[in-house]
Design a protein around this motif. Sequence first.
Motif, PDB file in Angstrom:
ATOM      1  N   ARG A 120     -16.480  -1.507 -95.152  1.00 31.26           N
ATOM      2  CA  ARG A 120     -15.369  -1.293 -96.078  1.00 31.26           C
ATOM      3  C   ARG A 120     -14.836  -2.624 -96.616  1.00 31.26           C
ATOM      4  NH1 ARG A 120     -15.433   4.048 -97.568  1.00 31.26           N
ATOM      5  NH2 ARG A 120     -15.924   5.314 -95.744  1.00 31.26           N
ATOM      6  N   GLN A 121     -14.755  -3.602 -95.711  1.00 35.19           N
ATOM      7  CA  GLN A 121     -14.240  -4.912 -96.116  1.00 35.19           C
ATOM      8  C   GLN A 121     -15.189  -5.601 -97.101  1.00 35.19           C
ATOM      9  OE1 GLN A 121     -13.341  -7.465 -92.807  1.00 35.19           O
ATOM     10  NE2 GLN A 121     -12.312  -8.992 -94.074  1.00 35.19           N
ATOM     11  N   GLN A 149     -15.097  -3.964-100.506  1.00 30.80           N
ATOM     12  CA  GLN A 149     -13.900  -4.351-101.243  1.00 30.80           C
ATOM     13  C   GLN A 149     -14.059  -5.738-101.860  1.00 30.80           C
ATOM     14  OE1 GLN A 149      -9.998  -5.278 -99.269  1.00 30.80           O
ATOM     15  NE2 GLN A 149      -9.298  -3.492-100.456  1.00 30.80           N
ATOM     16  N   GLY A 175     -22.885  -2.407 -96.356  1.00 31.60           N
ATOM     17  CA  GLY A 175     -23.009  -1.254 -97.232  1.00 31.60           C
ATOM     18  C   GLY A 175     -24.385  -1.142 -97.848  1.00 31.60           C
ATOM     19  N   GLN A 235     -23.885   1.602-102.667  1.00 30.58           N
ATOM     20  CA  GLN A 235     -22.460   1.346-102.490  1.00 30.58           C
ATOM     21  C   GLN A 235     -22.049   0.006-103.096  1.00 30.58           C
ATOM     22  OE1 GLN A 235     -22.464   1.858 -98.165  1.00 30.58           O
ATOM     23  NE2 GLN A 235     -20.981   3.531 -98.386  1.00 30.58           N
ATOM     24  N   TRP A 271     -19.327  -0.273-106.141  1.00 29.73           N
ATOM     25  CA  TRP A 271     -18.018  -0.886-106.011  1.00 29.73           C
ATOM     26  C   TRP A 271     -17.861  -2.109-106.899  1.00 29.73           C
ATOM     27  CZ3 TRP A 271     -13.811   1.329-104.602  1.00 29.73           C
ATOM     28  CH2 TRP A 271     -13.853   2.427-103.739  1.00 29.73           C
ATOM     29  N   THR A 277     -11.287   0.501-100.832  1.00 29.62           N
ATOM     30  CA  THR A 277     -12.493   1.036-100.195  1.00 29.62           C
ATOM     31  C   THR A 277     -12.183   1.677 -98.854  1.00 29.62           C
ATOM     32  OG1 THR A 277     -12.923  -1.141 -99.219  1.00 29.62           O
ATOM     33  CG2 THR A 277     -13.989  -0.656-101.314  1.00 29.62           C
ATOM     34  N   PHE A 278     -11.087   1.313 -98.241  1.00 31.35           N
ATOM     35  CA  PHE A 278     -10.743   1.850 -96.922  1.00 31.35           C
ATOM     36  C   PHE A 278     -10.291   3.309 -97.018  1.00 31.35           C
ATOM     37  CE2 PHE A 278     -10.261  -2.714 -96.674  1.00 31.35           C
ATOM     38  CZ  PHE A 278     -10.942  -3.017 -95.508  1.00 31.35           C
ATOM     39  N   SER A 297     -11.507   5.345 -99.395  1.00 31.33           N
ATOM     40  CA  SER A 297     -12.586   6.093-100.035  1.00 31.33           C
ATOM     41  C   SER A 297     -13.529   6.688 -98.989  1.00 31.33           C
ATOM     42  CB  SER A 297     -13.385   5.162-100.949  1.00 31.33           C
ATOM     43  OG  SER A 297     -14.525   5.807-101.455  1.00 31.33           O
TER      44      SER A 297
END
Length: 305
Positions: free
Chosen positions: A218-219, A222, A277, A281, A285, A300-301, A303
């Motif tokens: 997620r990080q 983002q 990811g 993905q 993003w 993203t956290f 989603s």
Amino acid sequence: MRWKGRRRSDYVQDRRSQQPAMGSVGGSSGLLRLIPALLGTKSGRTILTVGVLVIVGSRMMGIDLLPLLLGGGGTSAVQSSGAGSSATTTEAEDELAEFAAVILADTEDTWGQIFAAEGRQYPPPTLVLFRGQVHSACGTASSAVGPFYCPADQQLYLDLDFFDELSRRFGAPGDFAQAYVIAHEVGHHIQTVLGISQRVRDQSRGLAQAQVNALSVRQELQADCFAGIWGHYASAQGDFLESGDFEEAITAASAIGDDTLQRNAGGRVVPDSFTHGTSEQRMRWFRTGFEQGSLNACDTFASRG
């Protein structure tokens, strides 16, 4: 990209002339001795495959992983000569250094504008150019780690040779692909300044490794989205980007997806081991940030994917 003649950042340290003297790197030699034995077993080959993924994947991370992978003790793994020794640079390398300084300057303008709209002042990171090995507040790293961001000193570290590898090894040529790499690392700086990185570290405590990896994904996604935000503003300038630039970044994002890296390393795809990811993905993003140009679009956290 039409980047020549544009403003260069004042926040660049050029350490390419410093060549750290190698100390004892026992962890590295120990790892090398283990490779033949690992290749002889199915479980060993799996370990090596995951190891390759971690090393290659860390090329786009804001974390110094190499000392841990080699079994070293942070900055004690490689000793610097301090003053360093002179090393010549080529005209092509110097042009890449100028390019990196221009891209960093433009990220400063973009994020300065975004922060100002929120009533905040943007604290720009410093870009450190190095060759071979480098010392950071996160430890000592080899250029094998690739570009990385160290939150402890809020500096980006880049060996310009990586750009050649990005084109040759990962099949992602082009100056906007290179700019995407820098913008991604700046994205990690934004996460540090906004407190996102610290929240991720806090949430990771006590979790199983698969859950920690999921937070890392997620990080990283983002940071890709934040890189896309910079691209959005760069495109809006009208005279900066050229036809095909966006596609160069998308190609780079695809090339460094965890699933693609695992397949190219000859192993099977293991989603629980992903830290950055999938290719899909990462492309999605970056595109989201590029098209919407909004911090709110990069959550993203929250989603599902």
